[in-house]
Design a protein around this motif. Sequence first.
Motif, short mmCIF file in Angstrom:
data_model
loop_
_atom_site.label_atom_id
_atom_site.label_comp_id
_atom_site.label_asym_id
_atom_site.label_seq_id
_atom_site.Cartn_x
_atom_site.Cartn_y
_atom_site.Cartn_z
N ASN A 53 0.82 -1.21 0.00
CA ASN A 53 0.00 0.00 0.00
C ASN A 53 0.86 1.26 0.00
O ASN A 53 0.50 2.26 -0.62
CB ASN A 53 -0.93 -0.01 1.21
CG ASN A 53 -2.09 -0.96 1.03
OD1 ASN A 53 -2.38 -1.39 -0.09
ND2 ASN A 53 -2.76 -1.32 2.11
N LEU A 56 2.08 1.71 -3.55
CA LEU A 56 0.99 2.17 -4.41
C LEU A 56 0.68 3.64 -4.13
O LEU A 56 0.53 4.45 -5.06
CB LEU A 56 -0.26 1.31 -4.17
CG LEU A 56 -1.52 1.74 -4.92
CD1 LEU A 56 -1.30 1.69 -6.43
CD2 LEU A 56 -2.71 0.87 -4.53
N ARG A 57 0.59 3.99 -2.86
CA ARG A 57 0.30 5.37 -2.47
C ARG A 57 1.39 6.31 -3.00
O ARG A 57 1.11 7.39 -3.54
CB ARG A 57 0.20 5.45 -0.95
CG ARG A 57 -0.34 6.74 -0.41
CD ARG A 57 -0.31 6.71 1.13
NE ARG A 57 -1.11 5.63 1.66
CZ ARG A 57 -0.60 4.56 2.25
NH1 ARG A 57 0.73 4.43 2.35
NH2 ARG A 57 -1.37 3.62 2.72
N ILE A 60 1.20 6.73 -6.91
CA ILE A 60 0.13 7.64 -7.32
C ILE A 60 0.52 9.07 -7.01
O ILE A 60 0.28 10.00 -7.82
CB ILE A 60 -1.19 7.25 -6.63
CG1 ILE A 60 -1.64 5.87 -7.09
CG2 ILE A 60 -2.28 8.27 -6.93
CD1 ILE A 60 -2.87 5.35 -6.38
N SER A 110 -3.01 8.78 2.86
CA SER A 110 -4.11 8.27 2.04
C SER A 110 -5.24 9.28 1.96
O SER A 110 -5.80 9.54 0.88
CB SER A 110 -4.63 6.95 2.62
OG SER A 110 -3.65 5.95 2.57
N THR A 140 -10.98 5.64 -11.18
CA THR A 140 -9.65 5.27 -10.69
C THR A 140 -9.47 5.69 -9.24
O THR A 140 -8.92 4.94 -8.42
CB THR A 140 -8.57 5.95 -11.57
OG1 THR A 140 -8.77 5.58 -12.94
CG2 THR A 140 -7.18 5.54 -11.13
N ALA A 144 -8.62 3.22 -6.05
CA ALA A 144 -7.45 3.46 -5.21
C ALA A 144 -7.86 3.69 -3.76
O ALA A 144 -7.18 3.23 -2.84
CB ALA A 144 -6.67 4.67 -5.74
N VAL A 207 -3.50 -0.03 -9.80
CA VAL A 207 -4.13 -0.27 -8.50
C VAL A 207 -4.55 -1.73 -8.37
O VAL A 207 -4.30 -2.38 -7.35
CB VAL A 207 -5.35 0.66 -8.32
CG1 VAL A 207 -6.14 0.28 -7.06
CG2 VAL A 207 -4.90 2.11 -8.24
N SER A 211 -3.25 -4.81 -5.86
CA SER A 211 -4.18 -5.60 -5.05
C SER A 211 -4.00 -7.09 -5.31
O SER A 211 -3.97 -7.91 -4.37
CB SER A 211 -5.62 -5.18 -5.36
OG SER A 211 -6.54 -5.93 -4.62
#
Length: 595
Positions: A53, A56-57, A60, A110, A140, A144, A207, A211
């Motif tokens: 996570n 990914l965060r 982005i 987040s 999207t 997310a 995303v 996952s």
Amino acid sequence: MYVSVQSCQNVGLFHLLILNFGLGKYMNVLKKVIRNIIIGHDQFISSTTEYRNAMLRGLIALIGLIIGVLYIFVDASNDVHSGYPVYALLAVLSLLTLWLNRIRKYMMASALLVLVSNGVLFVFASSEGPAMGVFFFFITTGLATLVLFGYSHRNLGILLVLASYAIAMAAYFARPQILPMVEVTDEYTRIGFVTNFTTAYFVAALVLYFSIQLHHDTETDLRTSEQSLRLTSQELKRSRERFRMAVEGTRAGLYEWNRLSGTLYLGNYFKMVLGYEEGDLSDLTFEEFKAMIHPEDLPRFEASLQRHLESKQPYQTELRLRTKGGSYKWVADSGIARLDENGEMISLVGSIIDIEERKMAEQQIRLQNDLLAKANDELDRFVYSASHDLRAPLSSLLGLISIAEKTDSRDEIMLCLEMMKKRVVTMEGFIKEITDYSRNSRLRVERQPVQVRNLVQEVVESLKYTRGAERIRIDLDMDPDLTFVTDPGRLKVILNNLIANAIKYHDLTKEDPYIHLKAFANGKSNEISVTDNGQGIPREHMSHIFDMFYRASENSEGSGLGLYIVKETLAKLSGTIHVESEYQKGSVFRVELPT
């Protein structure tokens, strides 16, 4: 999003460069650089979920930062200045999100990322409308949001997704013109739409990829844990010897009994193992210490101590000591006596080690071995009896087919077909019982409210075409609203077997053949009874009727599985069954289920 034709083309080129780097020989170098930017050079995240996570965060946020900075230069080259404040705000807040992510303020990062994304999208979506495809980014953003907040914060994630949807609808219907209106060509609109759709599409794919990767890592961890558990059984066999050697060399949990003065010293670890504080048990005598030993273990402790005095070798035993809370805990006790010149004991020094977990594991292994032995025994009997019960009707079918082939009489052929049908029905019933047994063994218990009368009526209805059922009076004595919380599938199997047996073994020569079905709840348990005035069960068979494949006589029509399945199914439900029967008068089967 407000961009020029040139900016759209440059953004497309940027994504192609990223893909080329990802597919090229510099893949590992690029991944390491990106990880160091997002996580930090010397930082380590132990949790796979948090690491995925965080990456990914950060990715982005990096995309937001790059797009914000890139669009400023691209719009400047095209002499378009109205979007500068929004791009600058996007870049700054993306940078702030990266920083929060690096210092592990994951919730704040987040939340900020979601708020920034929705805010920027609202500005451009309300100004440009749906023609440029900016609304795709709301999808999207929703994906997310759900992935970043995860299952543990799912309620907040869902709330933010709904808020994002509301913002999208407000941008679509209200259409506040936040940015100045700019005339654009159809070509510009098409390129903008394709670019925004492509960007939103691949970010959404990113995303989903993270996952999927997270689920894959979790599955891998579970497989690793399974392999580790398999090794635990082997390790337990060696642990006893390791514990023996460790106890001989340790001085933890010391106790010392001075026989001459009568004093008993207990070390702090000794007290801690039994749940006492450091100041407790300060005036304990040896007799009081022996009173702490479990009554079943005291003779073994005294015998071990006596052997030690005779052999002069260190003693070792395993026993249970009473804790401060009153329960007993398993410990490994070892020690040695100090003797005078005459061989008389002066003092006794020993130590204990907590082996509660090991004992519980050994108990679990013994239980598993007992269950395995039972399963093997049942499997042997099952294979033997099942092969016999399947072979008998098949042999009969082959014989009937042979007879039918040799005769031209229609009556004889029809008789053979009718007999074949009965054999097939017998096989079908036997296979159904095997299936019920298998499902009860494999499937977990699913408890839910069950309307008992409806379920009983359903079972009775399914058995009404059983031979002789039409001549039996079946009474239902239960409240229409009576509800049990149990596994409906398993309860149906129990009722089906008991009621089917009551029909199958009824005495139709009696004046009023009946089956009485009763159900009630008494507050402590739920009860169901099946009473009939059928053939009854001879006394000599009563103790075996719940055994697998047991038949009271060779003429019995059943497979011998029905009541065994009832007993095993009730065991799964933590229930019990009791039977009262008198030969040639009838039987009563009482089922008790927990509330």
